[in-house]
Design an enzyme around this catalytic site. Structure first.
Site, PDB file in Angstrom:
ATOM      1  N   CYS A   1       0.838  -1.200   0.000  1.00  0.00           N
ATOM      2  CA  CYS A   1       0.000   0.000   0.000  1.00  0.00           C
ATOM      3  C   CYS A   1       0.871   1.248   0.000  1.00  0.00           C
ATOM      4  O   CYS A   1       2.105   1.171   0.016  1.00  0.00           O
ATOM      5  CB  CYS A   1      -0.932   0.012   1.213  1.00  0.00           C
ATOM      6  SG  CYS A   1      -0.047   0.126   2.793  1.00  0.00           S
TER       7      CYS A   1
ATOM      8  N   ASP B   1       8.245  25.750 -34.291  1.00  0.00           N
ATOM      9  CA  ASP B   1       9.361  26.153 -35.140  1.00  0.00           C
ATOM     10  C   ASP B   1       8.958  25.825 -36.579  1.00  0.00           C
ATOM     11  O   ASP B   1       8.156  24.917 -36.808  1.00  0.00           O
ATOM     12  CB  ASP B   1      10.614  25.382 -34.738  1.00  0.00           C
ATOM     13  CG  ASP B   1      11.750  25.590 -35.722  1.00  0.00           C
ATOM     14  OD1 ASP B   1      12.131  26.749 -35.955  1.00  0.00           O
ATOM     15  OD2 ASP B   1      12.223  24.574 -36.273  1.00  0.00           O
TER      16      ASP B   1
ATOM     17  N   ASP C   1      12.702  21.004 -33.367  1.00  0.00           N
ATOM     18  CA  ASP C   1      13.525  19.836 -33.679  1.00  0.00           C
ATOM     19  C   ASP C   1      15.014  20.116 -33.710  1.00  0.00           C
ATOM     20  O   ASP C   1      15.818  19.186 -33.730  1.00  0.00           O
ATOM     21  CB  ASP C   1      13.116  19.256 -35.034  1.00  0.00           C
ATOM     22  CG  ASP C   1      13.562  20.139 -36.189  1.00  0.00           C
ATOM     23  OD1 ASP C   1      13.509  21.377 -36.035  1.00  0.00           O
ATOM     24  OD2 ASP C   1      13.966  19.598 -37.232  1.00  0.00           O
TER      25      ASP C   1
ATOM     26  N   CYS D   1       3.481   1.616   2.700  1.00  0.00           N
ATOM     27  CA  CYS D   1       4.720   0.859   2.466  1.00  0.00           C
ATOM     28  C   CYS D   1       5.679   1.658   1.595  1.00  0.00           C
ATOM     29  O   CYS D   1       6.871   1.790   1.905  1.00  0.00           O
ATOM     30  CB  CYS D   1       4.411  -0.470   1.781  1.00  0.00           C
ATOM     31  SG  CYS D   1       3.400  -1.593   2.761  1.00  0.00           S
TER      32      CYS D   1
ATOM     33  N   ASP E   1      16.471  25.190 -31.163  1.00  0.00           N
ATOM     34  CA  ASP E   1      15.154  25.185 -30.516  1.00  0.00           C
ATOM     35  C   ASP E   1      15.243  24.764 -29.054  1.00  0.00           C
ATOM     36  O   ASP E   1      14.265  24.913 -28.321  1.00  0.00           O
ATOM     37  CB  ASP E   1      14.208  24.217 -31.244  1.00  0.00           C
ATOM     38  CG  ASP E   1      13.923  24.647 -32.669  1.00  0.00           C
ATOM     39  OD1 ASP E   1      13.860  25.859 -32.908  1.00  0.00           O
ATOM     40  OD2 ASP E   1      13.785  23.764 -33.540  1.00  0.00           O
TER      41      ASP E   1
END
Length: 754
Positions: free
Chosen positions: A28, A431, A644, A31, A648
């Protein structure tokens, strides 16, 4: 392997590394919270995150201690749990205490006769089993099949803590002892009402709930297992003596391997001989096979099509694309979003509070004069219904399933924080080059001040660009190669990011770059000024080659422009449709580019973007992109940036949510919280959608987990729930949380629903 997995840190982290450690015995949220506290006390530990759903921990350590793994394992053991290696984790999942249905079936079979009289009473049939038979049926369930609750509960109590097992053990034992006491103290000839069925049925239902929960966990981790299964074990290595089958782990970069039709590529590489098609669907989500020929890159784990090919290995082991994908998904599943902090605080005090409420319930009913028997039953119901399991599973279960199904469709969610932020995004900034466009521009015009020197100027331009990976540079080199012009040796080469390149050829300084940069450096267009305006008006991206005179690089005197280079880059298929989908979600879309306004306007027109509404921002230098993102955020916008390239990366990091195209650079992917494994822009609205749905499931799970306890515990304390009903509700709570999370497995990107 007989140790937990140790993963080196990122470059620049020094001795910093992360350790993956399996943990057995957690049941649980209490724990997992206790294990986290124990791990954080180990010297050198910077961060520790325990995932109840995967029963594992991700620990970030520093200091280069060679015994750190042993210290972490010792800390887990001293906290009352079992440290496990990856192999032991898999064995526990397949053969652990909750993997088999046998104990559950036996517990249900022994409990059924105890419940039968209660069911018959509904139909007016009054039957009561003799006390000795009830005792014989309930006792094996209580102390044999339920022994795991005593073991785990005692371990927690011995270490000064509490967990779900302790609540179940105390509650059911109290019911069993009460039944035995009532039986032994009953007057001769009387058959008292006993509660053996309550303790036995509660244990049977909890066992059933745990079995269903474990089954759901295995389904939730199916995405990671599917990725691991992509790794082939053998490769056909071309050695000095010909083709030899070797383990994939022995391959080295530069090796050549043969891949036959229908086999998986054993490692990342490049095709050097043959033609085929590769099925990369489980890596990128792309359903169509991708043609592969000499020079094309292939990814380890992809399925080779109909052709036999020879591949030169370029990356193996942890450096391969598949390993990085697995790592990103595992990192996301191991991390905790901020929303989990409230759960952790509640879990830390949950069991002690419930034990206190049970004592108060017992005392309150005794004070009300109902008698010890009824008071004890109400207290037992409080202990039984309290369930920290649902709280502990609510967040990790949804993250596991959400990130797993996203990965299957080519969306890698690296940062759980990105999940929460993506839900609130109202502005998406793209971009242009390589993101909205194909990223493979071609040289469409080359205009010189001296037509007879066209080949010479083109050779100079290509020489300056020959060492660059920029899309425009590759277009110049490709055009020069098509004309078979000879390249010139370049010295004192210097690249200015986002602006251009300069170098010296035969003692003459040359610059090739954007018109703005050359104008800033004092270059003049001269007779090419009119041609430059015409090219810009056509929407082309225009660069220029300028002769700077004899001298030392940037110290050379600026001179006039010798040639203009015009480039065109096609808009990606599906880009406009992706933008329309984002708008349908109520989002504002902005295109951010360093191109001239006319070139940006041409692309914007193809995409349906309107510069008048602020949807196009042109002539932005790389270092200004992050500033523009910051401006939008200061205006109250929640911004997602899609890019990409290397330039960027600052903008991706500055945005609330960064989405990097997997076809781009590693720098961009590292800066982003979400990586799109293929260049399909339809993944952008899909990534925002699955993020929002995952966070929605987290919120739903937490709501029901809290409401369940907030409503259930008072009802039990007030006497409205019997131990049997309380046990049923507790078992159902964890199962319902897992089942709700598993609904995410049905998710598909909008573009695939047609």
């Amino acid at each position: 392997m007989n140790e937990p997995a140790v993963n080196p840190g990122e470059a620049g982290d020094g001795e910093r590394c992360s350790v993956d450690l399996g943990i057995g015995g957690m049941t649980c949220a209490s724990c997992s919270a206790r294990v986290e506290r124990a791990l954080r006390k180990v010297p050198g530990v910077q961060q520790a995150t325990v995932n109840l759903a995967t029963e594992s921990a991700r620990v970030v350590v520093a200091g280069g201690d060679p015994q750190v793994v042993a210290r972490l394992a010792r800390a887990v053991r001293e906290a009352g749990y079992e440290p496990r290696t990856p192999e032991q984790m898999q064995a526990a999942a397949d053969e652990g205490p909750w993997a088999g249905f046998g104990p559950v079936a036996l517990a249900l079979a022994l409990s059924a006769p105890l419940v039968l009289p209660m069911l018959l009473q509904v139909f007016g049939v009054h039957v009561m089993l003799p006390p000795w038979l009830q005792f014989l049926l309930a006792t094996p369930v209580q102390f044999v099949l339920g022994a795991r609750f005593y073991k785990a509960g005692w371990s927690a109590a011995r270490h000064g803590s509490g967990n779900m097992d302790l609540l179940v053990a105390i509650g059911t034992t109290a019911g069993w002892l009460l039944s035995v006491w009532l039986w032994w103290t009953a007057p001769a000839g009387e058959t008292p009402h006993l509660y053996f069925e309550g303790s036995a049925v509660v244990i049977a239902l909890v066992l059933l709930g745990k079995w269903l929960e474990a089954r759901a966990k295995r389904r939730a981790t199916s995405a990671i297992r599917a990725l691991h299964a992509l790794r082939p074990e053998q490769a056909h290595w071309l050695g000095p003596d010909g083709e030899v089958d070797v383990p994939v782990a022995e391959l080295l970069p530069g090796d050549r391997v043969v891949v036959r039709p229908g086999e998986r590529f054993p490692a990342d590489g490049r095709v050097v001989e043959g033609h085929t098609q590769a099925d990369e669907s489980l890596l990128t989500g792309e359903s169509l096979p991708v043609p592969k020929g000499p020079g094309d890159a292939v990814t380890g784990g992809a399925i080779n099509g109909e052709g036999r090919v020879m591949v030169e290995v370029t990356a193996v082991g942890a450096e391969s694309v598949l390993s990085r994908i697995i790592r990103l998904v595992e990192d996301a599943q191991a991390a905790k979003p901020p929303i989990q902090r409230l759960v952790d605080r509640v879990a830390a005090v949950f069991v002690p509070v419930v034990l206190g409420l049970a004592v108060l319930t017992l005392a309150g009913w005794l004070a009300a004069g109902v008698g010890f028997e009824a008071a004890a039953i109400h207290a037992v119901s409080v202990l039984v219904i309290a369930c920290p399991c649902a709280l502990g599973l609510a967040t990790p279960a949804a993250i596991m399933v959400g990130t797993g199904v996203a990965a299957q469709h080519g969306i890698l969610i690296q940062d759980p924080l990105a999940l929460e932020r993506a839900r609130a995004v109202d502005t998406v900034v793209f971009d242009k080059t390589g993101t909205l466009t194909v990223g493979r521009p071609t040289l469409t015009a080359f205009v010189t001040d001296e037509p007879q020197a066209e080949d010479a100027w083109l050779a100079l331009a290509a020489s300056l660009q020959s060492g660059s990976e920029h899309p425009l540079a590759r277009a110049v080199v490709a055009a020069a190669q098509a004309r078979s012009v000879a390249f010139e040796p370049v010295t004192q080469m210097h690249a200015v990011p986002g602006r251009g390149t300069e170098g010296v050829v035969d003692g003459v300084c040359w610059r090739l770059g954007s018109l703005r940069w050359l104008e800033e450096m004092g270059a003049t267009l001269g007779p090419l000024e009119g041609e430059a305006r015409r090219l810009l008006a056509s929407g082309a991206t225009v660069s220029a080659l300028a002769e700077c005179g004899r001298g030392e690089g940037s110290e050379a005197p600026a001179a006039r422009v010798r040639a203009l280079l015009a480039f065109a880059d096609a808009v990606k298929p599906g880009a406009r449709e992706a933008i329309e989908r984002l708008r349908a979600r109520g989002l504002q879309v902005v295109m951010l580019t360093g191109d001239h306004r006319a070139a940006a306007a041409a692309v914007a027109q193809a995409l349906g973007l309107d510069p008048e509404r602020g949807e196009v921002v042109a002539e932005v230098m790389p270092e200004q992109k992050a500033g523009h993102i910051a401006t939008l955020r200061r205006a109250g916008r929640v911004v997602a940036m899609v890019g990409d390239g290397v330039n960027d990366a600052p903008a991706l990091a500055a945005a609330d949510v960064g989405l990097a195209m997997g076809s781009g650079t590693d720098v961009a992917m590292h800066a982003a919280g979400i990586t799109l494994m293929r260049g399909d822009l339809a993944l952008v609205p899909a990534a925002l959608d699955i993020s929002a749905r995952t966070v929605g499931k987290i919120r739903q799970n937490l709501f029901w987990a809290f409401i369940y306890n907030i409503v259930g515990i008072p009802l039990a304390a007030l006497g409205y729930l019997s131990p049997v009903l309380a046990g049923s509700a507790m078992a159902a709570s964890s199962v319902s949380v897992m089942a709700n999370a598993l609904l995410l497995r049905r998710w598909r990107p909008e573009c695939q629903k047609r």
